[in-house]
Design a protein around this motif. Structure first.
Motif, PDB file in Angstrom:
ATOM      1  N   PRO A  48      -5.948  -1.686  10.101  1.00  0.00           N
ATOM      2  CA  PRO A  48      -4.870  -0.851  10.638  1.00  0.00           C
ATOM      3  C   PRO A  48      -4.265   0.086   9.604  1.00  0.00           C
ATOM      4  N   SER A  49      -3.832   1.242  10.082  1.00  0.00           N
ATOM      5  CA  SER A  49      -3.242   2.242   9.194  1.00  0.00           C
ATOM      6  C   SER A  49      -1.757   1.986   9.020  1.00  0.00           C
ATOM      7  N   ASN A  50      -1.449   0.807   8.457  1.00  0.00           N
ATOM      8  CA  ASN A  50      -0.063   0.428   8.189  1.00  0.00           C
ATOM      9  C   ASN A  50      -0.042  -0.460   6.956  1.00  0.00           C
ATOM     10  N   ASP A  51       1.061  -1.129   6.707  1.00  0.00           N
ATOM     11  CA  ASP A  51       1.183  -1.953   5.504  1.00  0.00           C
ATOM     12  C   ASP A  51       0.148  -3.064   5.449  1.00  0.00           C
ATOM     13  N   THR A  52      -0.236  -3.586   6.608  1.00  0.00           N
ATOM     14  CA  THR A  52      -1.255  -4.645   6.636  1.00  0.00           C
ATOM     15  C   THR A  52      -2.592  -4.134   6.107  1.00  0.00           C
ATOM     16  N   GLY A  53      -3.027  -2.969   6.596  1.00  0.00           N
ATOM     17  CA  GLY A  53      -4.287  -2.390   6.139  1.00  0.00           C
ATOM     18  C   GLY A  53      -4.235  -2.013   4.667  1.00  0.00           C
ATOM     19  N   ILE A  54      -3.102  -1.486   4.235  1.00  0.00           N
ATOM     20  CA  ILE A  54      -2.942  -1.117   2.824  1.00  0.00           C
ATOM     21  C   ILE A  54      -3.039  -2.360   1.940  1.00  0.00           C
ATOM     22  N   SER A  55      -2.401  -3.451   2.368  1.00  0.00           N
ATOM     23  CA  SER A  55      -2.445  -4.695   1.602  1.00  0.00           C
ATOM     24  C   SER A  55      -3.875  -5.234   1.509  1.00  0.00           C
ATOM     25  N   MET A  56      -4.647  -5.078   2.562  1.00  0.00           N
ATOM     26  CA  MET A  56      -6.050  -5.513   2.535  1.00  0.00           C
ATOM     27  C   MET A  56      -6.833  -4.740   1.482  1.00  0.00           C
ATOM     28  N   ALA A  57      -6.611  -3.435   1.426  1.00  0.00           N
ATOM     29  CA  ALA A  57      -7.317  -2.596   0.445  1.00  0.00           C
ATOM     30  C   ALA A  57      -6.886  -2.929  -0.980  1.00  0.00           C
ATOM     31  N   VAL A  58      -5.590  -3.124  -1.170  1.00  0.00           N
ATOM     32  CA  VAL A  58      -5.080  -3.480  -2.496  1.00  0.00           C
ATOM     33  C   VAL A  58      -5.689  -4.794  -2.963  1.00  0.00           C
ATOM     34  N   SER A  59      -5.830  -5.738  -2.050  1.00  0.00           N
ATOM     35  CA  SER A  59      -6.399  -7.041  -2.377  1.00  0.00           C
ATOM     36  C   SER A  59      -7.841  -6.919  -2.861  1.00  0.00           C
ATOM     37  N   VAL A  60      -8.609  -6.042  -2.218  1.00  0.00           N
ATOM     38  CA  VAL A  60     -10.004  -5.828  -2.624  1.00  0.00           C
ATOM     39  C   VAL A  60     -10.075  -5.262  -4.037  1.00  0.00           C
ATOM     40  N   THR A  94      -2.018   0.580  -7.657  1.00  0.00           N
ATOM     41  CA  THR A  94      -0.902   1.246  -6.987  1.00  0.00           C
ATOM     42  C   THR A  94      -1.297   1.675  -5.575  1.00  0.00           C
ATOM     43  N   SER A  95      -0.305   1.742  -4.704  1.00  0.00           N
ATOM     44  CA  SER A  95      -0.561   2.189  -3.330  1.00  0.00           C
ATOM     45  C   SER A  95       0.644   2.959  -2.814  1.00  0.00           C
ATOM     46  N   LYS A  96       0.395   3.888  -1.944  1.00  0.00           N
ATOM     47  CA  LYS A  96       1.446   4.678  -1.321  1.00  0.00           C
ATOM     48  C   LYS A  96       1.628   4.223   0.122  1.00  0.00           C
ATOM     49  N   SER A  97       2.840   4.341   0.616  1.00  0.00           N
ATOM     50  CA  SER A  97       3.095   4.036   2.020  1.00  0.00           C
ATOM     51  C   SER A  97       2.524   5.155   2.893  1.00  0.00           C
ATOM     52  N   MET A  98       2.380   4.886   4.168  1.00  0.00           N
ATOM     53  CA  MET A  98       1.829   5.888   5.075  1.00  0.00           C
ATOM     54  C   MET A  98       2.724   7.120   5.154  1.00  0.00           C
ATOM     55  N   ASP A  99       4.018   6.964   4.878  1.00  0.00           N
ATOM     56  CA  ASP A  99       4.921   8.113   4.884  1.00  0.00           C
ATOM     57  C   ASP A  99       4.599   9.095   3.766  1.00  0.00           C
TER      58      ASP A  99
END
Length: 341
Positions: free
Chosen positions: A260-272, A299-304
């Protein structure tokens, strides 16, 4: 270009797996117009296509003779007549580009003339990934590679039957990336040290070349640098990080019904990314601080914070990382005191 949805770009800032990343490709001239690519797991299968008197067999034999040999050696061909015209086959650069995305990482050129070697060196440099390894017998040839960090040079004159370019790949390339430095590689099978003075050797290193010499009674590689003076293990580690993050993120996208294109998806990518960089630290690619903590950040950026154009195309462009590479001692200086009683 390879078919992929993930691209990792590493920007090197200067203050600051075993299978695949050690495989060689032997790119050889052929009288046949049709270019081929084939992988071999040993000399018996290879000599069916390339007999023992061919340049391909001799390079492959030098690779497979080493104790740390890779699982396969790949061979591709280009037109010995130069190619480029319809029906005359591929030029050496065309063949290189055609097979660049195959699973090899170190390129050997058994038949190429100086101008072809330079053309391939330039072409590979543009990709900023993988390496060209050359045996050089004329020091005057070294200067033309001075800007190409992806070319590895071994000066080895007056030994036409010794293939140090292939031997060093068979010895070092398939060991765990990050676990070795390419200096001090010793006892290469079928390779004898050259006779060179200390001053000549320093000059050779300044030209971006390595040699195989006798030090303290041990035959060994004199340095572990590319043509620009960058360390081979540093760039090989960079390639490992790039390849494993791209593979990990691609697998994440493929294995999940939806990221998903939200914090959940971002967290998955960061974990990888964090997992890959943690393994890189364990392998010796990334430095640890005085407390044993890995010196990398993700580092990661929010969808905003993602550009609207990327959002419309379902591209997440907010992921980044930084790490400090682990070095190695190549020389030592020791100060001693003699106490005279």
């Amino acid at each position: 270009m390879a078919i992929q949805d993930v691209t990792v770009t590493i920007d090197v800032q200067n203050p600051a797996p075993k299978v695949g990343l050690g495989r060689p490709l032997i790119l050889a001239a052929s009288a046949e117009a049709e270019s081929i690519y084939k992988e071999y797991n040993g000399l018996e299968s290879l000599k069916v296509d390339f007999p023992e008197d061919t340049s391909v067999y001799k390079k492959a034999a030098a690779v497979f003779a080493q104790k740390n040999k890779p699982d396969i050696v790949a061979v591709a061909t280009y037109s010995a007549s130069g190619g480029g015209d319809p029906g005359t086959g591929l030029t050496i650069v065309q063949a290189f580009e055609k097979y660049f995305d195959k699973p090899w990482h170190f390129l050997l050129l058994p038949d190429a003339i100086a101008s072809e070697r330079k053309a391939i060196s330039d072409a590979l440099q543009a990709h900023k990934f993988k390496f060209l390894v050359l045996k050089v017998e004329d020091k005057d040839e070294l200067a033309q590679y001075a800007s190409n960090s992806r070319t590895i040079l071994y000066y080895h004159p007056d030994k036409p039957d010794e293939h140090i370019d292939a031997a060093i790949i068979g010895d070092a390339a398939s060991l765990t990336v990050g676990s070795i430095t390419w200096k001090f590689r010793k006892d290469l099978v079928g390779i004898t040290p050259i006779d060179i003075s200390a001053d000549e050797l320093e000059s050779l290193h300044a030209s971006g070349a390595n040699a195989y010499v006798l030090k303290a009674g041990i035959s060994q590689t004199s340095e572990g640098i590319t043509a620009t003076g960058d360390y081979i293990d540093f760039l090989h580690g960079q390639d490992w990080v790039k390849a494993n993050i791209e593979t990990g993120l691609q697998q994440m996208l493929s294995d999940n019904d939806k990221v998903p294109s939200n914090d959940t998806g971002i967290s998955m990518a960061v974990s990888v990314v964090t997992s890959v960089l943690t393994t890189a630290t364990q392998n010796g690619i990334i430095e640890k601080d005085a407390n044993g903590n890995a010196e990398f950040t993700v580092t990661s950026k929010s969808m905003d914070e993602i550009p609207e154009e990327d959002k419309k195309k379902r591209i997440y462009s907010g992921l980044g990382f930084e790490y400090y590479p682990e070095g190695a001692f190549h020389k030592m200086k020791v100060n001693g005191t003699v106490v005279n009683n």
